[in-house]
Design an enzyme around this catalytic site. Structure first.
Site, short mmCIF file in Angstrom:
data_model
loop_
_atom_site.label_atom_id
_atom_site.label_comp_id
_atom_site.label_asym_id
_atom_site.label_seq_id
_atom_site.Cartn_x
_atom_site.Cartn_y
_atom_site.Cartn_z
N TYR A 130 0.84 -1.20 0.00
CA TYR A 130 0.00 0.00 0.00
C TYR A 130 0.88 1.26 0.00
O TYR A 130 1.85 1.37 0.74
CB TYR A 130 -0.97 0.01 1.19
CG TYR A 130 -2.04 -1.08 1.09
CD1 TYR A 130 -2.26 -1.77 -0.11
CD2 TYR A 130 -2.83 -1.42 2.17
CE1 TYR A 130 -3.23 -2.77 -0.21
CE2 TYR A 130 -3.80 -2.42 2.08
CZ TYR A 130 -3.98 -3.10 0.89
OH TYR A 130 -4.94 -4.08 0.80
N SER B 69 -13.37 -4.53 -0.54
CA SER B 69 -14.33 -3.78 -1.37
C SER B 69 -15.76 -4.23 -1.11
O SER B 69 -16.47 -4.63 -2.03
CB SER B 69 -14.00 -3.91 -2.86
OG SER B 69 -12.94 -3.10 -3.21
N PRO B 70 -16.21 -4.18 0.15
CA PRO B 70 -17.55 -4.67 0.46
C PRO B 70 -18.66 -3.85 -0.19
O PRO B 70 -19.80 -4.32 -0.29
CB PRO B 70 -17.62 -4.60 1.99
CG PRO B 70 -16.59 -3.58 2.36
CD PRO B 70 -15.50 -3.70 1.37
N LEU B 71 -18.33 -2.63 -0.65
CA LEU B 71 -19.34 -1.83 -1.35
C LEU B 71 -19.21 -2.00 -2.86
O LEU B 71 -20.05 -1.51 -3.62
CB LEU B 71 -19.21 -0.34 -0.97
CG LEU B 71 -19.29 -0.04 0.54
CD1 LEU B 71 -19.09 1.45 0.81
CD2 LEU B 71 -20.61 -0.51 1.13
N PHE C 234 -20.73 3.38 -5.30
CA PHE C 234 -21.00 4.82 -5.35
C PHE C 234 -20.31 5.53 -6.51
O PHE C 234 -20.58 6.70 -6.77
CB PHE C 234 -20.62 5.46 -4.00
CG PHE C 234 -21.53 4.99 -2.90
CD1 PHE C 234 -22.83 5.46 -2.82
CD2 PHE C 234 -21.10 4.04 -1.98
CE1 PHE C 234 -23.69 5.01 -1.83
CE2 PHE C 234 -21.95 3.58 -0.99
CZ PHE C 234 -23.25 4.06 -0.91
N1 LIG Z 1 -6.81 -8.41 -0.26
C1 LIG Z 1 -6.87 -7.68 -1.34
O1 LIG Z 1 -6.47 -8.09 -2.44
C2 LIG Z 1 -7.47 -6.31 -1.27
C3 LIG Z 1 -7.77 -5.59 -2.44
C4 LIG Z 1 -8.34 -4.33 -2.32
C5 LIG Z 1 -8.59 -3.79 -1.05
N2 LIG Z 1 -8.27 -4.52 0.07
C6 LIG Z 1 -8.58 -3.99 1.44
O2 LIG Z 1 -9.95 -3.70 1.50
C7 LIG Z 1 -10.14 -2.35 1.97
C8 LIG Z 1 -11.43 -1.81 1.45
O3 LIG Z 1 -11.44 -1.74 0.03
P1 LIG Z 1 -12.26 -0.61 -0.72
O4 LIG Z 1 -11.65 0.72 -0.43
O5 LIG Z 1 -12.43 -1.00 -2.13
O6 LIG Z 1 -13.65 -0.71 0.12
P2 LIG Z 1 -15.10 -0.17 0.08
O7 LIG Z 1 -15.51 0.03 1.52
O8 LIG Z 1 -15.96 -1.05 -0.76
O9 LIG Z 1 -15.03 1.23 -0.68
C9 LIG Z 1 -14.52 2.38 -0.08
C10 LIG Z 1 -14.77 3.56 -1.01
O10 LIG Z 1 -16.18 3.83 -1.04
C11 LIG Z 1 -16.38 5.19 -0.71
N3 LIG Z 1 -17.65 5.29 0.04
C12 LIG Z 1 -17.99 4.62 1.15
N4 LIG Z 1 -19.26 4.96 1.55
C13 LIG Z 1 -19.69 5.85 0.66
C14 LIG Z 1 -20.90 6.58 0.50
N5 LIG Z 1 -21.92 6.46 1.36
N6 LIG Z 1 -21.02 7.42 -0.53
C15 LIG Z 1 -20.00 7.58 -1.41
N7 LIG Z 1 -18.81 6.91 -1.33
C16 LIG Z 1 -18.66 6.06 -0.31
C17 LIG Z 1 -15.19 5.58 0.15
O11 LIG Z 1 -14.96 6.96 0.10
P3 LIG Z 1 -14.47 7.78 1.43
O12 LIG Z 1 -13.13 7.22 1.82
O13 LIG Z 1 -14.39 9.19 0.95
O14 LIG Z 1 -15.50 7.58 2.49
C18 LIG Z 1 -14.08 4.79 -0.51
O15 LIG Z 1 -13.58 5.48 -1.64
C19 LIG Z 1 -8.84 -1.62 1.56
O16 LIG Z 1 -8.59 -0.49 2.35
C20 LIG Z 1 -7.82 -2.70 1.79
O17 LIG Z 1 -7.46 -2.73 3.17
C21 LIG Z 1 -7.73 -5.75 -0.02
#
Ligand SMILES: NC(=O)c1ccc[n+]([C@@H]2O[C@H](COP(=O)([O-])OP(=O)(O)OC[C@H]3O[C@@H](n4cnc5c(N)ncnc54)[C@H](OP(=O)(O)O)[C@@H]3O)[C@@H](O)[C@H]2O)c1
Length: 289
Positions: free
Chosen positions: A48, A202-204, A208
């Site tokens: 990261y 990426s649970p969402l 958005f």
């Molecule tokens: N193991 C793997 O291969 C792998 C791969 C990818 C990620 N990961 C892990 O998974 C974590 C989460 O991944 P992700 O970031 O894709 O997760 P996510 O929770 O699905 O998405 C987060 C994004 O959604 C936005 N968001 C959340 N609520 C919102 C709303 N109500 N309205 C508008 N936008 C909203 C956030 O913006 P804001 O920040 O502005 O709120 C952020 O940009 C990462 O941090 C990492 O630790 C692991």
């Protein structure tokens, strides 16, 4: 699994230069706010921020005054990325014994800690060998440098391959209403059957920021449920994951404390069976058979 993870895990991928680029003070405050709300598990990976975010977090954590035992640190290894601070000619995976051990030691140094609660192999490699991996993991566990060992993005056959030599306690894979191939490729069946803890990244599912037909169908299907459950869209997206019997723990990516609070409250929402299928149908674009 020895480690007790929080009900919602805090993803730190965007805390550093790959996202919000928080200052040490901002990270310190955010770590405190997360812990105050019971979000004690933080998800990292060596890569990261191009191998910089663990160090930024570690510096901030060391200033918080919080006891190490109050939090759980997850990190990952294996992706060798082309970046200024590494002499790689191409992005690749490395699961040699030497590299795994070296990488964990780097993570410990960067995170200012003596141990990782959970180490994950970040992505399966076509060249990984379970014996070599197990040798590294056993050594790291014997030295107290890692507690639990798991994988990320591994399919059932790949989990079986590793388990030929060493047990895995968890798998972190992509799973959301938008992206739910884990239902079809057997990953969720396998973790449930084998008591492997599941975490969803990426649970969402990028909901958005998507402008697809699938996202429009999901949005429409969510509308009547907002009032019925007195919930927000993001809470319903999380509640959909949480209904799965594998007890998947969401790894949320937001670094906004208000949104983390909203995510925590999603735990209380119990989606009705048919509402779960209404959303599943909206995701797939057709009825189940
Ligand atoms: N193991 C793997 O291969 C792998 C791969 C990818 C990620 N990961 C892990 O998974 C974590 C989460 O991944 P992700 O970031 O894709 O997760 P996510 O929770 O699905 O998405 C987060 C994004 O959604 C936005 N968001 C959340 N609520 C919102 C709303 N109500 N309205 C508008 N936008 C909203 C956030 O913006 P804001 O920040 O502005 O709120 C952020 O940009 C990462 O941090 C990492 O630790 C692991």
């Amino acid at each position: 699994m020895k480690t007790k993870l929080s009900d919602i895990i805090i993803g730190c991928m965007s805390w550093g230069i790959w996202g919000k680029d928080f200052s040490t003070k901002e990270m310190d405050e955010l770590i405190h706010s997360c812990i105050d709300q019971g979000n004690t598990t933080f998800d990292h990976a060596d890569i990261y921020g191009g191998y910089t975010t663990e160090a930024a977090f570690g510096k901030a954590f060391s200033k918080t005054g919080i006891e190490r035992e109050q939090i759980q640190l997850i990190s990952k290894c294996g992706i060798q990325y082309k970046t200024e601070n590494r002499d790689n000619r191409i992005k690749h995976y490395d699961y040699s014994k030497e590299y795994i051990i070296w990488s964990v030691e780097q993570s410990l140094k960067n995170l200012h800690t003596d141990y990782l609660d959970v180490l994950l192999l970040h992505r399966p490699s076509p060249l990984m060998h379970p014996y070599e991996i197990s040798e590294a993991i056993v050594q790291l566990q014997e030295q107290g440098k890692i507690i639990d060992f798991g994988v990320s993005n591994f399919l059932p056959s790949q989990m079986e391959l590793i388990q030929k030599e060493i047990s895995i306690t968890c798998n972190q894979f992509e799973f959301s209403l938008v992206q739910n191939t884990a239902i079809d490729n057997g990953t969720l069946d396998y973790v449930l059957k084998n008591d492997i803890k599941a975490m969803s990244w990426s649970p969402l599912g990028g909901f958005f920021s998507l402008e697809t037909e699938q996202a429009s169908r999901i949005k429409e299907a969510l509308q009547p449920m907002l009032e019925k459950y007195n919930a927000t869209e993001d809470q319903l997206l999380l509640a959909w994951i949480l209904k799965h019997p594998a007890n998947v723990i969401p790894v949320v990516g937001t670094s906004t404390i208000e949104r983390i609070k909203i995510a925590n409250a999603a735990i209380e929402i119990k989606l009705d069976l048919q509402d779960w299928f209404i959303l599943y149908e909206a995701s797939r674009g057709h009825k189940v058979a």
